[in-house]
Scaffold this active site. Sequence first.
Site, mmCIF file in Angstrom:
data_model
loop_
_atom_site.group_PDB
_atom_site.id
_atom_site.type_symbol
_atom_site.label_atom_id
_atom_site.label_comp_id
_atom_site.label_asym_id
_atom_site.label_seq_id
_atom_site.Cartn_x
_atom_site.Cartn_y
_atom_site.Cartn_z
ATOM 1 N N GLY A 45 -7.663 3.199 2.716
ATOM 2 C CA GLY A 45 -6.309 3.290 3.248
ATOM 3 C C GLY A 45 -6.299 4.403 4.288
ATOM 4 N N ASP A 215 -4.117 0.627 10.516
ATOM 5 C CA ASP A 215 -5.329 1.450 10.570
ATOM 6 C C ASP A 215 -5.511 2.108 11.931
ATOM 7 O OD1 ASP A 215 -5.896 -0.626 8.287
ATOM 8 O OD2 ASP A 215 -7.154 1.137 7.977
HETATM 9 O O1 MRU Z 1 -10.056 -1.692 3.883
HETATM 10 P P1 MRU Z 1 -8.917 -0.845 3.406
HETATM 11 O O2 MRU Z 1 -8.514 -1.133 2.001
HETATM 12 O O3 MRU Z 1 -9.131 0.619 3.680
HETATM 13 O O4 MRU Z 1 -7.696 -1.306 4.339
HETATM 14 C C1 MRU Z 1 -6.484 -0.643 4.230
HETATM 15 C C2 MRU Z 1 -5.416 -1.253 5.062
HETATM 16 O O5 MRU Z 1 -5.616 -2.182 5.814
HETATM 17 C C3 MRU Z 1 -4.061 -0.611 4.984
HETATM 18 O O6 MRU Z 1 -3.061 -1.566 5.215
HETATM 19 C C4 MRU Z 1 -3.962 0.487 6.049
HETATM 20 O O7 MRU Z 1 -5.027 1.383 5.935
HETATM 21 C C5 MRU Z 1 -2.702 1.209 5.964
HETATM 22 S S1 MRU Z 1 -2.638 2.141 4.480
HETATM 23 C C6 MRU Z 1 -1.210 2.942 4.293
#
Ligand code: MRU
Length: 312
Positions: A45, A215
Amino acid sequence: MRTIDWVDGAVELVDQTRLPGECVMLRIHTVSELVAAIQRLAVRGAPALGVAGALGVVLADGDPGEIAALRAARPTAVNLAWGVDQAAAHQGAGREAVLAAALRVRDDDIAACLAMGERGADLLEGDRLRIMTVCNTGGLAAVERGTALGVVQTLHERGRLAEVLALETRPLLQGARLTTWELARMGAPHRLIADSAGPYLLARGEVDAVLIGADRIAANGDTANKIGSYALALGAERAGVPFVVVAPESTIDQHTPSGEHIEIEDRGDEEIVTVRGVRVAPEGTRALNPAFDVTPHDLITAIVTDKRVIRP
Ligand code: MRU
């Protein structure tokens, strides 16, 4: 509970690969342990990665190779490199100054998530809101409360939430494993749906707003988020449903002009041909596994940050 913190000279974080079965804290003492935890998504995240990056610089103790490895552990979430840079900028002033800067990143994230929750809830109209979301954007993706799911929490606290439809989020099931766990803990009504059901349920009129995290947000508003976000944006536009991105200012990357310049992490075959360690495709099947997609800015109704509402 804080997802990630600095406790007695080490980074402590919830091992998210073990949820929802067990809630286990990891204590991390070295940068190589932290990089491994980031790459296997024990910590994940965008905001949580920013805090991990900042605290990791304290563990690196000035080693430029370790700092570079940490910065590059995952490519898409700009918060990781941003967090590393926030702490690394204080290296000349010694370890205590680096630690203080890293703790500021942690504290600012807590405040930012609270602010986004309030601003996002103020923005949405209606009293019995049905929200659709993808991946996990709750406290587990930050230090506390989170981004899009932070808005959900504030709506719930204000008595304005009817239900959340959470996409399961293949391949790693952050929606099924983590978002449902968090929603249950906050007592918020929710149902889990298959990823492919999202656009159809939007078309059927079952959703009042789509809330997602981010992200990396390019300078023109194009937004990289978990794979599946773009399909929801297309479905939301067709259905006339607001599509709202919730992310701290640190996720906005002014150095990336537009979405096609965002590096999208490809996580390889294994996560696609297996589910939680069980093979679901014949031996030898090849896969394509972009972990994120890019939603063009013209499909985004609003971007809610800790400081403002942007209408791309
Ligand atoms: O691969 P991840 O689980 O790290 O992906 C996370 C996401 O896509 C979230 O939606 C993003 O980081 C926003 S978190 C508040």
